[in-house]
Scaffold this active site. Structure first.
Site, PDB file in Angstrom:
ATOM      1  N   LYS A  43       0.805  -1.219   0.000  1.00  0.00           N
ATOM      2  CA  LYS A  43       0.000   0.000   0.000  1.00  0.00           C
ATOM      3  C   LYS A  43       0.841   1.272   0.000  1.00  0.00           C
ATOM      4  O   LYS A  43       0.311   2.366  -0.253  1.00  0.00           O
ATOM      5  CB  LYS A  43      -0.933  -0.004   1.211  1.00  0.00           C
ATOM      6  CG  LYS A  43      -1.942  -1.144   1.215  1.00  0.00           C
ATOM      7  CD  LYS A  43      -2.863  -1.099   0.015  1.00  0.00           C
ATOM      8  CE  LYS A  43      -3.948  -2.153   0.117  1.00  0.00           C
ATOM      9  NZ  LYS A  43      -4.856  -2.146  -1.052  1.00  0.00           N
ATOM     10  N   SER A 279      -2.762 -12.299   5.011  1.00  0.00           N
ATOM     11  CA  SER A 279      -3.206 -12.215   3.616  1.00  0.00           C
ATOM     12  C   SER A 279      -2.153 -12.756   2.657  1.00  0.00           C
ATOM     13  O   SER A 279      -2.483 -13.335   1.616  1.00  0.00           O
ATOM     14  CB  SER A 279      -3.576 -10.766   3.254  1.00  0.00           C
ATOM     15  OG  SER A 279      -2.498  -9.894   3.516  1.00  0.00           O
TER      16      SER A 279
END
Length: 512
Positions: A43, A279
């Site tokens: 991100k 994840s």
């Protein structure tokens, strides 16, 4: 190494690493380790791109406050960018995300506004929009902002192609959250080689894409269930994800179990030396499925979105103790020098209870758990019958949710007491046939007088939830009920039940 004028110049150019010990011997599985970004996640790329695009367009004014709804990694990336560029930052985040993320954000100077876990991703997004409109903040809109996808086309995808040096890519595997990585990378890889397969992983108990059902306007997706993969699959399909689907970029959707995500994140650390989050473990689980059926010599590329450091208060670190266990104490005492002795060795932690509808021996709890071929939804009478069936299978039965931290806390107490129990996880795929997990909830509420989960039964009689279980242990009534049913347990165990609760509930973390 070059010298950099700003930490922001170090974003990107993350390594592509070939795995050796976890993969089929005749297939090449490469992982894109995004933890090498300065704030430890993929991100960082998007955070810088969104801010710089807003600066260029004039949408973001000098000194204006930036706001975004985030599970953590986007916010942490934005906090770095805003700190360097001089923008105040507000982040809205559901209270259920890990403590490490809140603390990192505040350490970087951001303000964190928590939203109720029950409101899911939609709730934290709605709060961000409300605050932006009320106070005149710049809202990043990561779920629909084209700058999110563009940076991955310009950097992530190009890095992958450059590193592969013309070698054909059989498949590229990713999860989806905002959809920026999915849309941005897939369009470049497909343009370079249309035969490259784009595989999207999602939680098996929240099949938003795999179900084929459309996203209702302004509502949570009907197939969403809370899951373990923080940052993956919010309760809606983002605009960027829908655009990638509409463009035909996605070739396959692979469901991944939460337990597989945890297991592979741990195995990546122990067998490959790569430290990542839940994840990432989930994405690798999907990539290994693809690799097992890929032609020999194929190249499969898997995204690893973030570092494992921000998961230490989650189930990923369950069983990882602060103190020496019995084996470590024995090793310490095996030589005479520099010994660290305690009055008694700390017992080695036991593994958590067997998941979804299995008993402590690993046997499937009921053949009825398999999906029926009858397309007719079961009635409330069938849900009552199913509940009664579960209660006959074990003296101690807990109706739980795989993702719920209070269910984890209850499991920890039973584990430390050595109590065998049946765990029926209502959000697991096995309970989703005809929405049985959903249909059991009102039946449980009528039986127990409480709508909350977990709900624990001993000898067929309701005890209550996590709080009632802990209180029963403290006042001795749990032992009495276990004895009455002939259930073996460690009556001498000394357990501080407060330490079994989620870390964000502890008084010392109230200001976290």
């Amino acid at each position: 190494m070059p010298r950099y004028a700003s930490i922001l110049e170090t974003i990107g150019r993350t390594p592509l690493v070939r795995l050796a010990r976890l993969v089929p011997p005749d297939v090449n599985v490469h992982v894109k380790v995004e933890a090498f970004n300065p704030m430890g996640s993929v991100k960082d790329r998007m955070a810088l791109a969104v801010i710089e695009a807003a600066e260029r367009s004039g949408a973001l004014r000098p000194g204006q406050t930036v706001i975004e709804a985030t599970s953590g990694n986007t916010g942490i990336g934005l906090a770095m960018v805003c700190a360097r560029k001089g923008y105040p930052l507000v982040v809205t985040m559901a209270e259920s995300f890990s403590l490490e993320r809140r603390r990192l954000l505040r350490f970087l100077g951001a303000r964190v506004v928590l939203t109720p876990a029950s409101e899911k991703g939609s709730g934290m997004l709605a709060k961000a929009i409300e605050l932006a409109e009320t106070h005149g903040y710049f809202l990043c809109r990561q779920f629909e902002n084209e700058a999110n996808a563009e940076v991955h086309s310009r950097t992530t995808a190009r890095e992958i192609l450059d590193d592969m040096q013309g070698e054909p890519i059989h498949a590229w595997v990713t999860g989806f959250g905002t959809g920026g990585t999915l849309k941005g990378v897939s369009r470049v890889l497909k343009a370079a080689d249309p035969t490259t397969r784009v595989v999207v992983a999602e939680p098996d108990n929240a099949p938003l894409l795999g179900s084929g059902e459309a996203q209702p306007q302004g509502k949570s997706h009907p197939r969403f269930r809370p899951h373990l993969m923080q940052g993956w699959s919010p309760d809606f399909i983002s605009a960027l994800t829908r655009q990638a689907l509409a463009a035909g970029m996605v070739d396959e959707v692979v469901p991944v179990a939460g337990e597989d995500a945890l297991r592979l994140a741990r195995e990546l650390a122990c067998k490959e030396g790569i430290f990542v989050g839940i994840s990432a473990g989930a994405t690798l689980a999907a990539a290994l499925q693809v690799a097992r059926r890929a032609p020999a010599g194929s190249h499969v590329i898997c995204m690893l979105p973030d570092t494992g450091e921000r998961y230490q208060s989650t189930s990923l670190f369950e069983g990882i103790e602060d103190e020496m266990n019995a084996e470590e104490l024995a090793l310490s005492r095996s030589t005479p020098g520099c010994r660290f002795d305690t009055p008694a060795a700390t017992p080695a932690p036991r593994p958590p209870a067997t998941p979804v509808a299995q008993d402590a021996t690993g046997q499937v709890a009921s053949s009825d758990e398999k999906a029926s071929s009858d397309d007719k939804a079961p009635s409330d009478i069938e849900a009552e019958r199913r509940l009664d069936d579960y209660l006959t299978q074990a003296p101690v039965v807990m109706f739980a949710l795989a993702w719920c931290e209070f269910c984890w806390a209850a499991r920890k107490l039973f584990d430390r007491l050595g109590v065998e129990f049946l765990s029926v996880e209502l959000d697991a795929p096995a309970c989703q046939a005809h929405d049985m997990g959903v249909r059991l909830r009102p039946v449980l509420a009528r039986r127990t007088g409480a709508p909350t989960i977990p709900q624990i039964f001993i000898g067929g009689e309701p005890l209550g939830g996590c709080g009632e279980l802990f209180e029963a242990w403290r006042d001795g009534s749990l032992g009495e009920r276990l004895n009455a049913c002939g259930i073996a347990y460690d009556a001498e165990a000394e357990i501080d039940t407060e330490r079994l609760l989620p870390a964000w509930l502890h008084p010392r973390s109230a200001t976290a």
